[in-house]
Design a protein around this motif. Sequence first.
Motif, short mmCIF file in Angstrom:
data_model
loop_
_atom_site.label_atom_id
_atom_site.label_comp_id
_atom_site.label_asym_id
_atom_site.label_seq_id
_atom_site.Cartn_x
_atom_site.Cartn_y
_atom_site.Cartn_z
N THR A 242 1.64 4.75 -10.70
CA THR A 242 0.66 6.12 -10.00
C THR A 242 0.86 5.81 -8.12
O THR A 242 1.08 4.96 -7.83
N PRO A 243 0.49 6.87 -7.89
CA PRO A 243 0.63 7.33 -5.78
C PRO A 243 -0.19 6.63 -5.78
O PRO A 243 -0.80 6.05 -5.65
N VAL A 244 0.26 5.61 -4.21
CA VAL A 244 -0.41 5.00 -3.60
C VAL A 244 -0.28 5.28 -2.00
O VAL A 244 0.99 5.92 -2.16
N GLU A 245 -1.31 4.98 -1.51
CA GLU A 245 -0.49 5.31 0.02
C GLU A 245 -0.32 4.02 0.49
O GLU A 245 -1.06 2.84 0.12
N LEU A 246 0.27 3.64 1.56
CA LEU A 246 0.93 2.79 2.53
C LEU A 246 0.15 2.61 3.90
O LEU A 246 -0.64 3.18 4.04
N ALA A 247 -0.81 0.86 3.26
CA ALA A 247 -2.16 0.88 4.82
C ALA A 247 -1.95 -0.32 4.87
O ALA A 247 -1.69 -1.40 3.58
N GLY A 248 -2.25 -1.10 5.62
CA GLY A 248 -2.59 -2.34 5.68
C GLY A 248 -1.21 -3.33 6.16
O GLY A 248 0.21 -2.99 6.40
N LEU A 249 -1.44 -5.05 6.57
CA LEU A 249 -0.23 -5.58 6.30
C LEU A 249 0.30 -6.42 5.66
O LEU A 249 -0.07 -5.98 4.08
N ASN A 250 2.24 -6.69 6.09
CA ASN A 250 2.52 -6.85 4.65
C ASN A 250 3.10 -8.06 5.09
O ASN A 250 4.30 -7.95 5.84
#
Length: 406
Positions: A347-355
């Motif tokens: 499913t599509p996902v947004e890039l967000a937050g710390l990795n």
Amino acid sequence: MTFHQLQREIIEPGLCTACGACQLACPPDVIGFDGLLPVLTADAWGADDCAGCGDCLAVCPGLDPATPAAEERLFGRTREPAERWTGVFAEVLAGHATEPGLYRASASGGSLTVLLQTALLALGAGVALCMGRDPEEPWRAAPVLVRDPAALVEQSQSTYQLAPYLGALRQVMREEPETGVALTGVACHIQAMRKLQAMDTAAGRWARDRVVLMVEPACSSSTRPEGTATLIRERAEIPLESVVRLRYREGEYPGNIEIRTDDGERHTVAFWQAVRDFAANKTHRCLSCGDWMSGIADVSVSDGDPNIFAASVEQREQHKHGRVFVRTGAGAKAVAEAGARGLLRHTPVELAGLNLGLERKRNRRASYEKSGLPIPNGPIPGHTEELAEIVPDERLIAAPETEASR
């Protein structure tokens, strides 16, 4: 250009990635490896006997990964500063394997393995290159050529260990030149293969014609074999010669190091502990690397959990999955075919937050950019990593308080 120049400009300054591309590209096949270091293997050859060729240096990603040139060929443009660490991509998906056995065996859902299986089943690949184990020393990483899609399940986890790698494709190039190849490799492997594909040599033409899919896992840095050996001997207290199988992320997510010995026993080391132990066994090239992902694979995959170190410390379970960065037409075709065959759910996902892996890489790179030491080129010429504070790696992977207080 000669092998002597490769020694002087790459090996001696500590910039060799142990990728094995020089071994693959060498026309007379006289480059091999002594551990992680390239060497001339023909007794009759000296370092200056190969004068006039230079293919080993031309293909080497150690100092110059040549990312902008590869991006121009693949995408018609180079990345923008906002794409510094992710590169150019068409979409990002949350994906995982649908087959229960592969899903259980995988580190982060098995999406990378599924794409290699799909290449063997439907994209014209007859062999897949991935990192396996040395049959003589099962604790040691070694490249493996896989032809059976089902056999890829055994290679489905991350391997946190360096080993000469791309040279294993020389056997295919020499003995089966018409066979299509799929491969997985970290950033330096992909960069080397893109450099090889740009070369007007027999090996370069073979790589352009026969490599049908390249998939890469994100890499915060890899580890010398000594890191794994030390963990086995000192943390698990097991003799190396007793090891018959090693997995780096076995069991419930995020997994632990599992070592099987010849007496039938299974021994485990917490994954977070291994991450800390491995930190003392990195090469200069890995520590100073400017890439979390090369951005020039057909598909890149990172763990869907942005902080697997914390997940290991907290023993936090979740539905494991990978973030799948689709970059090229070949990558989009592989993902679509895997979905159509019911092998991959996404499913599509947004890039967000710390990795955490990316943050470790960014902070180390910023430190090395200020060090004055020879370091590899980053993907954007002249770009430097500006951070308000460079956080040392030991703080980013600090031991739990209960462990630190012992």
